[in-house]
Design an enzyme around this catalytic site. Structure first.
Site, PDB file in Angstrom:
ATOM      1  N   VAL A  97       7.078 -30.843  59.184  1.00 36.09           N
ATOM      2  CA  VAL A  97       7.843 -31.415  60.300  1.00 36.09           C
ATOM      3  C   VAL A  97       8.187 -32.887  60.118  1.00 36.09           C
ATOM      4  CG1 VAL A  97       7.039 -29.796  62.047  1.00 36.09           C
ATOM      5  CG2 VAL A  97       5.709 -31.857  61.579  1.00 36.09           C
ATOM      6  N   TYR A  98       7.605 -33.550  59.146  1.00 38.75           N
ATOM      7  CA  TYR A  98       7.931 -34.963  58.959  1.00 38.75           C
ATOM      8  C   TYR A  98       9.377 -35.070  58.478  1.00 38.75           C
ATOM      9  CZ  TYR A  98       2.845 -35.834  59.105  1.00 38.75           C
ATOM     10  OH  TYR A  98       1.520 -35.906  59.464  1.00 38.75           O
TER      11      TYR A  98
END
Length: 329
Positions: A58-59
């Protein structure tokens, strides 16, 4: 300060793997840190003799993983690589969480972005109230047996859910978690009450995230001085007279003389303290720039004796939490 002469390695929980006492977190990669700078930071970290790198799908919606993949593609055998699954990665009903359908899809996407055939440590990024833990564990066990994942961990789980996962693993003869990644720093020592004892009892390594408390423990914020506008805290427009902020600023003033006596920055003192805490394997640093990385590496040369640790405890006692709820509340 040079770091390479002080690099040490520790066991990853009850596993046989060994990881460096600092872990490079890649949350800023693809966000405030461009690709070229991300790659240079990774290379400097590895050149300093460390091996543990942590990212998440998700980064920056996969961009961080892509930057890490490009940085390590010619050095894969020198890296102990961790990434995570759980957060939303699409608009569909199965594009988040800890279900079999989501994990199986996301591990392959992460492997592509990371340009590797395997992930050394695969974290479940957060608990999922909608998925039974046995489904998650069966899926992770399947990935280990496939060779896509070597070890598994959990991040920001309360102690009771960590204990539940261990019990289910043992009862069903499934792969066990070997590490926990909790929020932990001098301003928030609440995991010392339950999470740390559980991890120590059952052989989970502890890789704290946020060891500098969102930058509070860098020395950038001082009493009776305006917060720098270009910093994370400065952009939040916080009330400097709020109770917990006053407490934090007072604590910083009390910690600064200790750091100065050690010839260290405040951030180096905070990291050196964390490295010496019971149960801790590797604090996760998250440098945005090369300058921040160099400062963080300097923590490896800061030696704290029992008197130093007591002085720090006198300022911020065990189980302290200055402001806010724990992340699982």
């Amino acid at each position: 300060m040079a770091a390479s002469n002080q690099v040490a390695f520790r066991q990853l929980g009850r596993s046989g793997a060994r990881v460096s006492t600092l872990c490079l977190g890649a949350m800023n990669f693809g966000n405030r840190t461009e690709e070229k700078d991300s790659i240079e930071i990774v290379h400097r970290f590895l050149d300093a003799g460390l091996n543990f790198i942590d990212t998440a799908n998700v980064y920056s919606r996969g961009v961080s993983e892509s930057h890490v993949g490009k940085a390590i593609k010619d050095r894969r055998d020198k890296v102990f690589l961790a990434t995570k699954v759980h957060g939303r990665m699409g608009d569909g009903p199965n594009d988040q969480g800890n279900s079999r359908v989501h994990i199986v899809k996301q591990v392959d996407e992460s492997l592509k972005r990371l340009q590797t055939d395997y992930i050394d440590l695969y974290w479940i990024h957060r608990p999922d109230a909608n998925t039974p833990i046995d489904e998650t564990l069966r899926t992770l066990d399947y990935l280990v047996n496939q060779g896509k994942v070597r070890y598994i961990g959990l991040s920001t789980f309360p102690a009771w859910q960590t204990m539940e996962a261990i019990a289910v693993s043992e009862r069903m003869n499934l792969e066990r978690f070997v590490a926990e990644q909790p929020p932990y720093n001098l301003f928030d020592r609440s995991i010392e009450e339950e999470v740390v004892p559980v991890c120590q009892k059952y052989g989970l390594g502890i890789m704290p995230w946020g060891p500098l408390a969102e930058g509070w423990l860098t020395g950038a914020y001082r009493k009776n001085k305006p917060f720098p506008a270009d910093t994370r805290i400065g952009r939040k427009n916080l009330d400097p007279n709020a109770g917990y902020i006053v407490e934090r600023l007072n604590a910083i003033e009390a910690l600064m003389p200790i750091a100065e006596e050690k010839g260290a920055t405040l951030s180096q003192l905070a990291l050196a303290w964390m490295i010496q805490q019971p149960g801790v394997t590797s604090p996760i640093i998250g440098p945005r720039t090369m300058q921040q990385l160099e400062d963080n590496l300097g923590a490896l040369n800061v030696e704290l004796n029992s008197d130093d640790l007591k002085r720090i405890d006198d300022v911020l006692p065990p189980k302290t939490r200055l402001g806010g709820k724990r992340h699982w509340e």
